[in-house]
Design an enzyme around this catalytic site. Structure first.
Site, PDB file in Angstrom:
ATOM      1  N   GLU A   1      -8.074  -1.966   5.131  1.00  0.00           N
ATOM      2  CA  GLU A   1      -6.914  -1.242   4.582  1.00  0.00           C
ATOM      3  C   GLU A   1      -5.792  -1.008   5.590  1.00  0.00           C
ATOM      4  O   GLU A   1      -5.271   0.100   5.723  1.00  0.00           O
ATOM      5  CB  GLU A   1      -7.378   0.104   3.981  1.00  0.00           C
ATOM      6  CG  GLU A   1      -8.422  -0.070   2.887  1.00  0.00           C
ATOM      7  CD  GLU A   1      -8.892   1.255   2.283  1.00  0.00           C
ATOM      8  OE1 GLU A   1      -8.528   2.319   2.806  1.00  0.00           O
ATOM      9  OE2 GLU A   1      -9.626   1.210   1.286  1.00  0.00           O
TER      10      GLU A   1
ATOM     11  N   ASN B   1     -10.283  -6.644   4.814  1.00  0.00           N
ATOM     12  CA  ASN B   1     -10.598  -6.053   3.510  1.00  0.00           C
ATOM     13  C   ASN B   1      -9.501  -5.067   3.083  1.00  0.00           C
ATOM     14  O   ASN B   1      -9.048  -4.259   3.893  1.00  0.00           O
ATOM     15  CB  ASN B   1     -11.939  -5.309   3.641  1.00  0.00           C
ATOM     16  CG  ASN B   1     -12.526  -4.863   2.318  1.00  0.00           C
ATOM     17  OD1 ASN B   1     -12.662  -5.656   1.387  1.00  0.00           O
ATOM     18  ND2 ASN B   1     -12.876  -3.578   2.223  1.00  0.00           N
TER      19      ASN B   1
ATOM     20  N   HIS C   1     -11.104  -1.942  -7.045  1.00  0.00           N
ATOM     21  CA  HIS C   1     -11.396  -0.654  -7.699  1.00  0.00           C
ATOM     22  C   HIS C   1     -10.451  -0.574  -8.898  1.00  0.00           C
ATOM     23  O   HIS C   1      -9.314  -0.118  -8.776  1.00  0.00           O
ATOM     24  CB  HIS C   1     -11.146   0.515  -6.732  1.00  0.00           C
ATOM     25  CG  HIS C   1     -12.110   0.546  -5.585  1.00  0.00           C
ATOM     26  ND1 HIS C   1     -13.453   0.783  -5.751  1.00  0.00           N
ATOM     27  CD2 HIS C   1     -11.925   0.357  -4.256  1.00  0.00           C
ATOM     28  CE1 HIS C   1     -14.055   0.751  -4.576  1.00  0.00           C
ATOM     29  NE2 HIS C   1     -13.159   0.487  -3.650  1.00  0.00           N
TER      30      HIS C   1
ATOM     31  N   GLU D   1     -15.570  -4.457  -3.473  1.00  0.00           N
ATOM     32  CA  GLU D   1     -15.921  -3.066  -3.813  1.00  0.00           C
ATOM     33  C   GLU D   1     -15.734  -2.800  -5.303  1.00  0.00           C
ATOM     34  O   GLU D   1     -15.232  -1.750  -5.709  1.00  0.00           O
ATOM     35  CB  GLU D   1     -15.062  -2.084  -2.994  1.00  0.00           C
ATOM     36  CG  GLU D   1     -15.156  -2.305  -1.501  1.00  0.00           C
ATOM     37  CD  GLU D   1     -14.425  -1.260  -0.670  1.00  0.00           C
ATOM     38  OE1 GLU D   1     -14.047  -0.210  -1.213  1.00  0.00           O
ATOM     39  OE2 GLU D   1     -14.253  -1.506   0.540  1.00  0.00           O
TER      40      GLU D   1
ATOM     41  N   ASP E   1     -15.510  -1.763  -8.979  1.00  0.00           N
ATOM     42  CA  ASP E   1     -15.917  -0.793 -10.006  1.00  0.00           C
ATOM     43  C   ASP E   1     -14.769  -0.687 -11.004  1.00  0.00           C
ATOM     44  O   ASP E   1     -13.630  -1.024 -10.687  1.00  0.00           O
ATOM     45  CB  ASP E   1     -16.333   0.582  -9.439  1.00  0.00           C
ATOM     46  CG  ASP E   1     -15.392   1.171  -8.406  1.00  0.00           C
ATOM     47  OD1 ASP E   1     -14.172   0.899  -8.469  1.00  0.00           O
ATOM     48  OD2 ASP E   1     -15.858   1.920  -7.532  1.00  0.00           O
TER      49      ASP E   1
HETATM   50  C1  XIL Z   1     -15.966   5.425   0.339  1.00  0.00           C
HETATM   51  C2  XIL Z   1     -17.397   5.788  -0.005  1.00  0.00           C
HETATM   52  O1  XIL Z   1     -17.725   5.279  -1.259  1.00  0.00           O
HETATM   53  C3  XIL Z   1     -17.569   7.272   0.023  1.00  0.00           C
HETATM   54  O2  XIL Z   1     -18.929   7.596  -0.187  1.00  0.00           O
HETATM   55  C4  XIL Z   1     -17.070   7.822   1.332  1.00  0.00           C
HETATM   56  O3  XIL Z   1     -17.108   9.205   1.317  1.00  0.00           O
HETATM   57  C5  XIL Z   1     -15.647   7.390   1.606  1.00  0.00           C
HETATM   58  O4  XIL Z   1     -15.590   5.985   1.560  1.00  0.00           O
HETATM   59  N1  XIL Z   1     -12.410   1.799   0.218  1.00  0.00           N
HETATM   60  C6  XIL Z   1     -13.372   1.454   1.140  1.00  0.00           C
HETATM   61  C7  XIL Z   1     -14.668   2.143   1.151  1.00  0.00           C
HETATM   62  O5  XIL Z   1     -13.187   0.483   1.887  1.00  0.00           O
HETATM   63  O6  XIL Z   1     -15.220   2.240   2.431  1.00  0.00           O
HETATM   64  C8  XIL Z   1     -14.561   3.512   0.531  1.00  0.00           C
HETATM   65  O7  XIL Z   1     -15.879   4.041   0.437  1.00  0.00           O
HETATM   66  C9  XIL Z   1     -13.894   3.450  -0.814  1.00  0.00           C
HETATM   67  C10 XIL Z   1     -12.503   2.912  -0.682  1.00  0.00           C
END
Ligand code: XIL
Length: 361
Positions: A173, A215, A251, A281, A283
């Protein structure tokens, strides 16, 4: 949804009727007055392993996990049955590993990696440099100290897991949401934009066999941020930095997400740089969807999986958790059901959307 809603309503109606001993009285029940505003997703026990469908085309299908859940039998069994790839949701980030300067704690990461290695599940480390998981002490360092500590952290962690992970999310990020700038993180402020290339270089020296990945989120389809991510990884690749892949977090909000065509187009341009692509990631939130909720969630999972299937260098799809029982979405965005297994570990339509797309159906 209408037919599912009415099917649900009538089954509810019949079960209530049965509960009344079959003796009339059913007419007093309003089938529209269901106890929750939405019927539960039709869920199925014991579907075929998702990884078998992914493996038909040689792809990995993964999930983020937390070590503390692995011992729960339904959690552990579902994870091991369906996934051939895993990422630590939290425990391999900088803060949990080195909360105190110079003191490394690999307990959680080792538990996840050892468990996976013993079961033939490939591991991706996540994430070496991320503004969202830097321990507090990092913020107080001078530029020179920070450069030393970033190098020390990456080297120590990548060497610790060397040979046990196949890939690392090296930088996470780093692009700003405005689609123009790099994120104004402590790393950019104190090290300048070159910190990204430096991180990849150090990670490569520490674990030369690992696939090294950039990422980010909101870079799945077309748009300013997607273009900026493309530009960043192109510049890294063009200047000989050891970067091998791009992770697209995905996401998604099931009410509004990039089209399959746009995702395919974007994955293809990244692939043409010679990079692997992975969905990192996934969802899909459904809270704001009022009709056909589960069908639309399935559609999102299927579209995304189909986009990956259309691009040969899209080698993996990782979900950010797999059961609605444990999702970061509940605390980050509010209660939701964003994953392909429900809270009882039954497969939802979203599961079958992925399975169908992996099998080309
Ligand atoms: C999130 C986890 O899911 C949580 O449990 C934690 O508290 C914070 O991080 N982008 C990412 C992940 O790259 O590492 C993040 O994960 C969600 C957003």
């Amino acid at each position: 949804m209408t037919s599912r809603l009415s099917a649900f309503a009538s089954s509810l109606f019949l079960s209530l009727l049965a509960g009344c001993g079959g003796g009339g009285g059913g007419g007093a029940i309003d089938p529209v007055a269901t106890p929750t505003p939405y019927p539960p997703a039709p869920a199925v026990a014991n579907p075929d392993p998702l990884k078998d469908a992914a493996l038909v085309s040689g792809r990995l299908v993964g999930t983020a996990v937390q070590s503390s859940y692995l011992g729960q039998s339904q959690y552990g069994d579902t994870y091991v049955k369906h996934f051939n790839y895993v990422t630590a949701e939290w425990e391999m980030k900088w803060d949990p590993i080195q909360k105190q300067r110079g003191v490394f704690n690999f307990t959680g990461g080792d538990a996840i990696v050892d468990h996976a290695n013993a079961r033939g599940i490939a591991v991706k480390g996540h994430a070496l440099v991320w503004h969202g998981a830097t321990p507090d002490w990092v913020n107080g360092l001078s530029s020179e100290e920070l450069r030393t500590e970033v190098g020390y952290h990456i080297r120590t962690v990548a060497k610790h897991f060397k040979g046990r992970v196949i890939a690392w999310d090296v930088v996470n990020e780093a692009v700003d949401d405005n689609g123009r700038d790099l994120r104004n993180s402590v790393f950019l402020q104190k090290l300048g934009p070159g910190y990204i290339a430096e991180a990849f270089q150090i990670a490569h020296e520490a674990d030369p066999g690992a696939i090294l990945i950039y990422n980010d989120y909101s870079g799945e389809g077309r748009g300013g941020k997607s273009d900026r991510i493309y530009q960043l990884v192109k510049e890294l690749k063009d200047s000989g930095v050891p970067i091998h892949g791009v992770g697209l977090q995905a996401h998604f909000d099931g009410a509004s997400y990039p089209s399959q065509a746009d995702i395919t187009w974007n994955m293809q341009r990244l692939a043409e740089l010679g990079l692997l692509v992975n969905v990192s990631e996934l969802d899909v939130r459904v809270k704001s969807i009022t009709t056909d909720r589960w069908d639309r969630q399935k559609r999102a999972y299927k579209d995304l999986t189909a986009a990956c299937m259309a691009v040969s260098r899209c080698h993996a799809i990782t979900l950010w958790g797999f059961t609605d029982k444990y999702s970061w979405i509940d605390s980050a965005f509010g209660a939701d059901d964003p994953l392909p297994f429900d809270e009882s570990y039954q497969a939802k339509p979203a599961f079958f959307g992925m399975q169908e797309a992996f099998l080309g159906r």
